[in-house]
Design a protein around this motif. Structure first.
Motif, PDB file in Angstrom:
ATOM      1  N   VAL A 195       0.861  -1.191   0.000  1.00  0.00           N
ATOM      2  CA  VAL A 195       0.000   0.000   0.000  1.00  0.00           C
ATOM      3  C   VAL A 195       0.888   1.228   0.000  1.00  0.00           C
ATOM      4  O   VAL A 195       2.045   1.162   0.437  1.00  0.00           O
ATOM      5  N   SER A 196       0.362   2.344  -0.504  1.00  0.00           N
ATOM      6  CA  SER A 196       1.179   3.553  -0.452  1.00  0.00           C
ATOM      7  C   SER A 196       0.394   4.745   0.068  1.00  0.00           C
ATOM      8  O   SER A 196      -0.835   4.757   0.050  1.00  0.00           O
ATOM      9  N   VAL A 197       1.172   5.728   0.509  1.00  0.00           N
ATOM     10  CA  VAL A 197       0.627   7.007   0.966  1.00  0.00           C
ATOM     11  C   VAL A 197       1.213   8.069   0.044  1.00  0.00           C
ATOM     12  O   VAL A 197       2.418   8.087  -0.199  1.00  0.00           O
ATOM     13  N   LEU A 198       0.344   8.936  -0.484  1.00  0.00           N
ATOM     14  CA  LEU A 198       0.787  10.038  -1.344  1.00  0.00           C
ATOM     15  C   LEU A 198       0.495  11.346  -0.614  1.00  0.00           C
ATOM     16  O   LEU A 198      -0.642  11.576  -0.182  1.00  0.00           O
ATOM     17  N   CYS A 241      -7.096   8.647  -5.665  1.00  0.00           N
ATOM     18  CA  CYS A 241      -6.604   7.739  -4.625  1.00  0.00           C
ATOM     19  C   CYS A 241      -7.800   7.019  -3.986  1.00  0.00           C
ATOM     20  O   CYS A 241      -8.953   7.371  -4.221  1.00  0.00           O
ATOM     21  N   ASP A 242      -7.502   6.008  -3.160  1.00  0.00           N
ATOM     22  CA  ASP A 242      -8.580   5.163  -2.636  1.00  0.00           C
ATOM     23  C   ASP A 242      -9.153   5.683  -1.332  1.00  0.00           C
ATOM     24  O   ASP A 242     -10.346   5.605  -1.094  1.00  0.00           O
ATOM     25  N   LEU A 243      -8.289   6.172  -0.444  1.00  0.00           N
ATOM     26  CA  LEU A 243      -8.761   6.849   0.761  1.00  0.00           C
ATOM     27  C   LEU A 243      -8.187   8.247   0.706  1.00  0.00           C
ATOM     28  O   LEU A 243      -7.058   8.432   0.239  1.00  0.00           O
ATOM     29  N   ILE A 244      -8.948   9.215   1.192  1.00  0.00           N
ATOM     30  CA  ILE A 244      -8.388  10.554   1.368  1.00  0.00           C
ATOM     31  C   ILE A 244      -8.440  10.853   2.863  1.00  0.00           C
ATOM     32  O   ILE A 244      -9.518  10.868   3.460  1.00  0.00           O
ATOM     33  N   ILE A 245      -7.267  11.042   3.454  1.00  0.00           N
ATOM     34  CA  ILE A 245      -7.201  11.478   4.843  1.00  0.00           C
ATOM     35  C   ILE A 245      -6.730  12.928   4.804  1.00  0.00           C
ATOM     36  O   ILE A 245      -5.683  13.238   4.217  1.00  0.00           O
ATOM     37  N   ALA A 246      -7.557  13.822   5.352  1.00  0.00           N
ATOM     38  CA  ALA A 246      -7.291  15.254   5.218  1.00  0.00           C
ATOM     39  C   ALA A 246      -6.911  15.855   6.552  1.00  0.00           C
ATOM     40  O   ALA A 246      -7.489  15.530   7.593  1.00  0.00           O
ATOM     41  N   SER A 247      -5.964  16.771   6.501  1.00  0.00           N
ATOM     42  CA  SER A 247      -5.679  17.640   7.639  1.00  0.00           C
ATOM     43  C   SER A 247      -6.854  18.614   7.781  1.00  0.00           C
ATOM     44  O   SER A 247      -7.490  18.975   6.778  1.00  0.00           O
ATOM     45  N   ASP A 248      -7.111  19.058   9.005  1.00  0.00           N
ATOM     46  CA  ASP A 248      -8.172  20.071   9.148  1.00  0.00           C
ATOM     47  C   ASP A 248      -7.737  21.396   8.524  1.00  0.00           C
ATOM     48  O   ASP A 248      -8.550  22.290   8.334  1.00  0.00           O
ATOM     49  N   VAL A 276      -1.490   9.447  11.368  1.00  0.00           N
ATOM     50  CA  VAL A 276      -2.758   8.745  11.109  1.00  0.00           C
ATOM     51  C   VAL A 276      -2.713   8.048   9.740  1.00  0.00           C
ATOM     52  O   VAL A 276      -3.115   6.885   9.605  1.00  0.00           O
ATOM     53  N   ALA A 277      -2.195   8.745   8.732  1.00  0.00           N
ATOM     54  CA  ALA A 277      -2.168   8.163   7.379  1.00  0.00           C
ATOM     55  C   ALA A 277      -1.261   6.937   7.339  1.00  0.00           C
ATOM     56  O   ALA A 277      -1.614   5.907   6.744  1.00  0.00           O
ATOM     57  N   LEU A 278      -0.098   7.037   7.988  1.00  0.00           N
ATOM     58  CA  LEU A 278       0.825   5.897   7.975  1.00  0.00           C
ATOM     59  C   LEU A 278       0.282   4.748   8.821  1.00  0.00           C
ATOM     60  O   LEU A 278       0.470   3.572   8.472  1.00  0.00           O
ATOM     61  N   ALA A 279      -0.435   5.067   9.912  1.00  0.00           N
ATOM     62  CA  ALA A 279      -1.044   4.002  10.721  1.00  0.00           C
ATOM     63  C   ALA A 279      -2.137   3.286   9.915  1.00  0.00           C
ATOM     64  O   ALA A 279      -2.246   2.051   9.959  1.00  0.00           O
ATOM     65  N   ALA A 280      -2.927   4.049   9.173  1.00  0.00           N
ATOM     66  CA  ALA A 280      -3.961   3.428   8.323  1.00  0.00           C
ATOM     67  C   ALA A 280      -3.294   2.538   7.277  1.00  0.00           C
ATOM     68  O   ALA A 280      -3.752   1.418   6.993  1.00  0.00           O
ATOM     69  N   ALA A 281      -2.181   3.030   6.717  1.00  0.00           N
ATOM     70  CA  ALA A 281      -1.460   2.253   5.705  1.00  0.00           C
ATOM     71  C   ALA A 281      -0.923   0.956   6.308  1.00  0.00           C
ATOM     72  O   ALA A 281      -1.007  -0.119   5.697  1.00  0.00           O
ATOM     73  N   GLU A 282      -0.391   1.045   7.513  1.00  0.00           N
ATOM     74  CA  GLU A 282       0.143  -0.165   8.157  1.00  0.00           C
ATOM     75  C   GLU A 282      -0.948  -1.174   8.467  1.00  0.00           C
ATOM     76  O   GLU A 282      -0.746  -2.382   8.339  1.00  0.00           O
ATOM     77  N   GLU A 283      -2.096  -0.656   8.863  1.00  0.00           N
ATOM     78  CA  GLU A 283      -3.235  -1.533   9.132  1.00  0.00           C
ATOM     79  C   GLU A 283      -3.604  -2.309   7.847  1.00  0.00           C
ATOM     80  O   GLU A 283      -3.803  -3.519   7.875  1.00  0.00           O
TER      81      GLU A 283
END
Ligand code: HXC
Length: 257
Positions: A51-54, A116-123, A188-195
């Protein structure tokens, strides 16, 4: 991994790709597109990455396609060269990609996040399709992906006014998967990726493919497509392992086979 406009890091089974033209707010020029396409093709081929994080360096995810590069182009330049076609190859990546949106995601930047498949956004993220202010429209899939994500009312509002919304509003209207405090974004993004990376790559690819197809297919066809992929996974060793591990009350040890 000898890139000029992006950086690539591997952390276990997770790839971290960072758009890295911070002085231009990571504007997406032809070189960025080629490097992103090459990098994600290599990630799909790399058996050690699941999996990757962009994300983007500095205060932007990406502030859009590079306006200075586009400004002089003619219709035939755009049409014959199909200037943005590389992004379709990125969108067709087979392993899951999480967009960690750290700042501006405007125009092509918002469109890239939506590929991308998930979007995790900063506030502190800012999303928008401001192309109308430049005398053009979205051109990397924004009109269709945004409308499918948030519906006509919100898509028309964003595309016709060019206004920006923040991460919290983007979460409320369903544009993003999660919104988190700015300082925790990468964690959070890297933890989701690791999961996600703990699971079996064939099942991750199948899951990604079926959800993506859900947006394209009528319900009966989508259900059939899902069923065939689901049935196919019974040919994998990881299905046997996952279900045995459950019965034996132990963690599964997947081998991507
Ligand atoms: C090229 C860009 C850029 C872009 C920012 N820069 N966005 N260069 N293409 N899309 C450059 C600026 O020229 C500037 O360079 C530097 O990045 C910093 O930007 P500033 O404008 O000085 O920062 P700020 O005042 O904080 O404003 C931030 C901003 C603004 C609101 C995000 O930069 C902005 O409006 N950018 C354009 C957003 C946009 O219209 N995107 C859609 C592009 S069209 P210098 O050299 O002056 O320091 C598109 C089409 C996609 O994406 C579909 C295909 C057709």
């Amino acid at each position: 991994t000898d890139y000029k406009t992006i950086t690539f890091e591997q952390k276990g089974r997770v790839a971290l790709v960072t758009l890295n033209r911070p002085d231009a707010l990571n504007a997406l020029n032809a070189e960025v597109m080629q490097e992103v396409v090459d990098c994600f093709a290599a990630i799909d081929r790399n058996k050690d990455i699941a999996v990757s994080v962009l994300t983007g360096a500095g205060r932007a995810f990406a502030a859009g396609a590079d306006i200075k590069e586009m400004q002089p182009q003619s219709f035939s330049d755009m049409y014959v060269e199909d200037y943005f076609a590389g992004w379709d190859r990125f969108a067709a990546s087979r392993k899951p990609v999480i967009a960690a949106v750290n700042g501006f995601a405007l125009g092509g930047g918002c469109e890239l996040a939506m590929m991308c498949d998930l979007i995790i956004a900063s506030d502190k993220a800012k999303f928008g399709q401001p192309e109308i202010k430049l005398g053009v429209t979205p051109g990397m899939g924004g009109s269709i992906r945004l409308t499918k994500a948030v519906g006509k009312a919100k898509a028309m509002d964003l595309v016709l006014t060019g206004r920006m919304i923040d991460g919290t509003e983007a979460d409320r209207i369903g544009l993003v998967s999660r919104v988190v405090p700015h300082d925790t974004l990468m964690e959070v993004a890297l933890a989701a990726a690791e999961e996600i990376a703990a699971f079996s790559v064939p099942s991750l690819m199948a899951a990604k493919e079926m959800v993506a197809r859900a947006l394209e297919l009528p319900t009966t066809e989508g259900v059939k497509f899902e069923r065939r992929l689901f049935q196919g996974l019974f040919g994998t060793a990881d299905q046997k392992e996952g279900m045995s591990a459950f019965s034996e009350k132990r963690p599964a040890k997947f081998e991507d086979k």
